[in-house]
Design a protein around this motif. Structure first.
Motif, PDB file in Angstrom:
ATOM      1  N   PHE A 175      19.325  24.441  31.101  1.00  0.00           N
ATOM      2  CA  PHE A 175      20.741  24.102  31.191  1.00  0.00           C
ATOM      3  C   PHE A 175      21.248  23.488  29.884  1.00  0.00           C
ATOM      4  O   PHE A 175      22.291  23.891  29.362  1.00  0.00           O
ATOM      5  CB  PHE A 175      20.967  23.141  32.362  1.00  0.00           C
ATOM      6  N   LEU A 176      20.511  22.535  29.326  1.00  0.00           N
ATOM      7  CA  LEU A 176      20.921  21.890  28.080  1.00  0.00           C
ATOM      8  C   LEU A 176      20.893  22.872  26.912  1.00  0.00           C
ATOM      9  O   LEU A 176      21.774  22.862  26.058  1.00  0.00           O
ATOM     10  CB  LEU A 176      20.034  20.680  27.787  1.00  0.00           C
ATOM     11  N   ARG A 177      19.892  23.744  26.885  1.00  0.00           N
ATOM     12  CA  ARG A 177      19.791  24.759  25.834  1.00  0.00           C
ATOM     13  C   ARG A 177      20.977  25.714  25.899  1.00  0.00           C
ATOM     14  O   ARG A 177      21.601  26.025  24.886  1.00  0.00           O
ATOM     15  CB  ARG A 177      18.482  25.530  25.989  1.00  0.00           C
ATOM     16  N   THR A 178      21.317  26.154  27.097  1.00  0.00           N
ATOM     17  CA  THR A 178      22.430  27.077  27.268  1.00  0.00           C
ATOM     18  C   THR A 178      23.753  26.424  26.881  1.00  0.00           C
ATOM     19  O   THR A 178      24.567  27.036  26.176  1.00  0.00           O
ATOM     20  CB  THR A 178      22.488  27.571  28.722  1.00  0.00           C
ATOM     21  N   LEU A 179      23.976  25.196  27.302  1.00  0.00           N
ATOM     22  CA  LEU A 179      25.214  24.499  26.934  1.00  0.00           C
ATOM     23  C   LEU A 179      25.314  24.304  25.425  1.00  0.00           C
ATOM     24  O   LEU A 179      26.380  24.499  24.836  1.00  0.00           O
ATOM     25  CB  LEU A 179      25.289  23.143  27.631  1.00  0.00           C
ATOM     26  N   PHE A 180      24.205  23.935  24.797  1.00  0.00           N
ATOM     27  CA  PHE A 180      24.201  23.743  23.354  1.00  0.00           C
ATOM     28  C   PHE A 180      24.546  25.042  22.630  1.00  0.00           C
ATOM     29  O   PHE A 180      25.373  25.054  21.717  1.00  0.00           O
ATOM     30  CB  PHE A 180      22.833  23.216  22.896  1.00  0.00           C
ATOM     31  N   LEU A 181      23.941  26.141  23.044  1.00  0.00           N
ATOM     32  CA  LEU A 181      24.212  27.419  22.388  1.00  0.00           C
ATOM     33  C   LEU A 181      25.645  27.887  22.626  1.00  0.00           C
ATOM     34  O   LEU A 181      26.270  28.483  21.737  1.00  0.00           O
ATOM     35  CB  LEU A 181      23.206  28.470  22.848  1.00  0.00           C
ATOM     36  N   ILE A 182      26.194  27.623  23.792  1.00  0.00           N
ATOM     37  CA  ILE A 182      27.591  27.976  24.057  1.00  0.00           C
ATOM     38  C   ILE A 182      28.524  27.179  23.151  1.00  0.00           C
ATOM     39  O   ILE A 182      29.480  27.728  22.581  1.00  0.00           O
ATOM     40  CB  ILE A 182      27.930  27.762  25.550  1.00  0.00           C
ATOM     41  N   VAL A 183      28.236  25.896  22.982  1.00  0.00           N
ATOM     42  CA  VAL A 183      29.060  25.072  22.088  1.00  0.00           C
ATOM     43  C   VAL A 183      28.940  25.564  20.650  1.00  0.00           C
ATOM     44  O   VAL A 183      29.936  25.609  19.919  1.00  0.00           O
ATOM     45  CB  VAL A 183      28.674  23.584  22.220  1.00  0.00           C
ATOM     46  N   VAL A 184      27.748  25.976  20.233  1.00  0.00           N
ATOM     47  CA  VAL A 184      27.567  26.512  18.881  1.00  0.00           C
ATOM     48  C   VAL A 184      28.382  27.799  18.701  1.00  0.00           C
ATOM     49  O   VAL A 184      29.004  27.999  17.652  1.00  0.00           O
ATOM     50  CB  VAL A 184      26.072  26.746  18.580  1.00  0.00           C
ATOM     51  N   VAL A 185      28.404  28.652  19.705  1.00  0.00           N
ATOM     52  CA  VAL A 185      29.203  29.881  19.629  1.00  0.00           C
ATOM     53  C   VAL A 185      30.693  29.542  19.518  1.00  0.00           C
ATOM     54  O   VAL A 185      31.415  30.138  18.705  1.00  0.00           O
ATOM     55  CB  VAL A 185      28.936  30.799  20.845  1.00  0.00           C
ATOM     56  N   VAL A 186      31.161  28.585  20.284  1.00  0.00           N
ATOM     57  CA  VAL A 186      32.579  28.201  20.252  1.00  0.00           C
ATOM     58  C   VAL A 186      32.946  27.616  18.885  1.00  0.00           C
ATOM     59  O   VAL A 186      33.993  27.960  18.315  1.00  0.00           O
ATOM     60  CB  VAL A 186      32.901  27.205  21.393  1.00  0.00           C
ATOM     61  N   ILE A 187      32.095  26.750  18.352  1.00  0.00           N
ATOM     62  CA  ILE A 187      32.362  26.158  17.044  1.00  0.00           C
ATOM     63  C   ILE A 187      32.373  27.238  15.966  1.00  0.00           C
ATOM     64  O   ILE A 187      33.256  27.267  15.100  1.00  0.00           O
ATOM     65  CB  ILE A 187      31.315  25.074  16.712  1.00  0.00           C
ATOM     66  N   THR A 188      31.413  28.136  16.014  1.00  0.00           N
ATOM     67  CA  THR A 188      31.339  29.202  15.019  1.00  0.00           C
ATOM     68  C   THR A 188      32.560  30.113  15.095  1.00  0.00           C
ATOM     69  O   THR A 188      33.121  30.498  14.071  1.00  0.00           O
ATOM     70  CB  THR A 188      30.059  30.023  15.213  1.00  0.00           C
ATOM     71  N   ALA A 189      32.978  30.441  16.300  1.00  0.00           N
ATOM     72  CA  ALA A 189      34.155  31.298  16.450  1.00  0.00           C
ATOM     73  C   ALA A 189      35.405  30.604  15.929  1.00  0.00           C
ATOM     74  O   ALA A 189      36.256  31.239  15.292  1.00  0.00           O
ATOM     75  CB  ALA A 189      34.336  31.687  17.915  1.00  0.00           C
ATOM     76  N   ARG A 190      35.527  29.329  16.160  1.00  0.00           N
ATOM     77  CA  ARG A 190      36.697  28.583  15.690  1.00  0.00           C
ATOM     78  C   ARG A 190      36.709  28.478  14.165  1.00  0.00           C
ATOM     79  O   ARG A 190      37.745  28.671  13.528  1.00  0.00           O
ATOM     80  CB  ARG A 190      36.713  27.185  16.321  1.00  0.00           C
ATOM     81  N   VAL A 191      35.569  28.187  13.564  1.00  0.00           N
ATOM     82  CA  VAL A 191      35.489  28.044  12.117  1.00  0.00           C
ATOM     83  C   VAL A 191      35.655  29.391  11.423  1.00  0.00           C
ATOM     84  O   VAL A 191      36.244  29.473  10.346  1.00  0.00           O
ATOM     85  CB  VAL A 191      34.151  27.368  11.723  1.00  0.00           C
ATOM     86  N   ALA A 192      35.161  30.457  12.029  1.00  0.00           N
ATOM     87  CA  ALA A 192      35.209  31.778  11.405  1.00  0.00           C
ATOM     88  C   ALA A 192      36.531  32.498  11.610  1.00  0.00           C
ATOM     89  O   ALA A 192      36.744  33.548  11.026  1.00  0.00           O
ATOM     90  CB  ALA A 192      34.077  32.645  11.947  1.00  0.00           C
ATOM     91  N   SER A 193      37.413  31.944  12.403  1.00  0.00           N
ATOM     92  CA  SER A 193      38.697  32.620  12.621  1.00  0.00           C
ATOM     93  C   SER A 193      39.519  32.578  11.337  1.00  0.00           C
ATOM     94  O   SER A 193      39.393  31.657  10.533  1.00  0.00           O
ATOM     95  CB  SER A 193      39.449  31.956  13.768  1.00  0.00           C
ATOM     96  N   PRO A 194      40.356  33.585  11.120  1.00  0.00           N
ATOM     97  CA  PRO A 194      41.152  33.620   9.889  1.00  0.00           C
ATOM     98  C   PRO A 194      42.131  32.456   9.808  1.00  0.00           C
ATOM     99  O   PRO A 194      42.600  31.959  10.832  1.00  0.00           O
ATOM    100  CB  PRO A 194      41.905  34.941   9.965  1.00  0.00           C
ATOM    101  N   GLN A 195      42.408  32.047   8.597  1.00  0.00           N
ATOM    102  CA  GLN A 195      43.328  30.929   8.411  1.00  0.00           C
ATOM    103  C   GLN A 195      44.778  31.354   8.562  1.00  0.00           C
ATOM    104  O   GLN A 195      45.653  30.524   8.720  1.00  0.00           O
ATOM    105  CB  GLN A 195      43.101  30.290   7.048  1.00  0.00           C
TER     106      GLN A 195
END
Length: 90
Positions: free
Chosen positions: A7-27
């Motif tokens: 559960f903790l591993r899955t939540l951590f990876l989901i948060v990493v995906v969300v952060i990466t998607a937010r940072v990688a979005s065009p400005q």
């Protein structure tokens, strides 16, 4: 312990995906305007590749109980930091 580690591993990876998607979005305003500047296009494509890789890692995990016990400790420490990072980035 196995369920908590998973559960903790899955939540951590989901948060990493969300952060990466937010940072990688065009400005710029939309995804379609990323073609105007090459740096936005490269950042978007690289971010999409990283998001796909990390999302694939959510579904591939070891069945070793010792590894899941390790994720209880790692997830307990890294998940709050990842959530804090997500709040700051957003």
């Amino acid at each position: 312990m196995r369920f908590l580690g998973l559960f903790l591993r899955t939540l951590f990876l989901i948060v990493v995906v969300v952060i990466t998607a937010r940072v990688a979005s065009p400005q710029n305003e939309t995804i379609w305007s990323a073609y105007e500047t090459p740096s936005d296009l490269v950042r978007t494509l690289l971010g999409a590749a990283v998001c796909l890789f990390v999302a694939a890692q959510i579904f591939t995990y070891s069945r070793d109980p010792a590894e899941m016990r390790r994720w209880v400790v790692i997830g307990g420490a890294a998940l709050p930091l990842a959530l804090l990072c997500a709040v700051v980035v957003w």
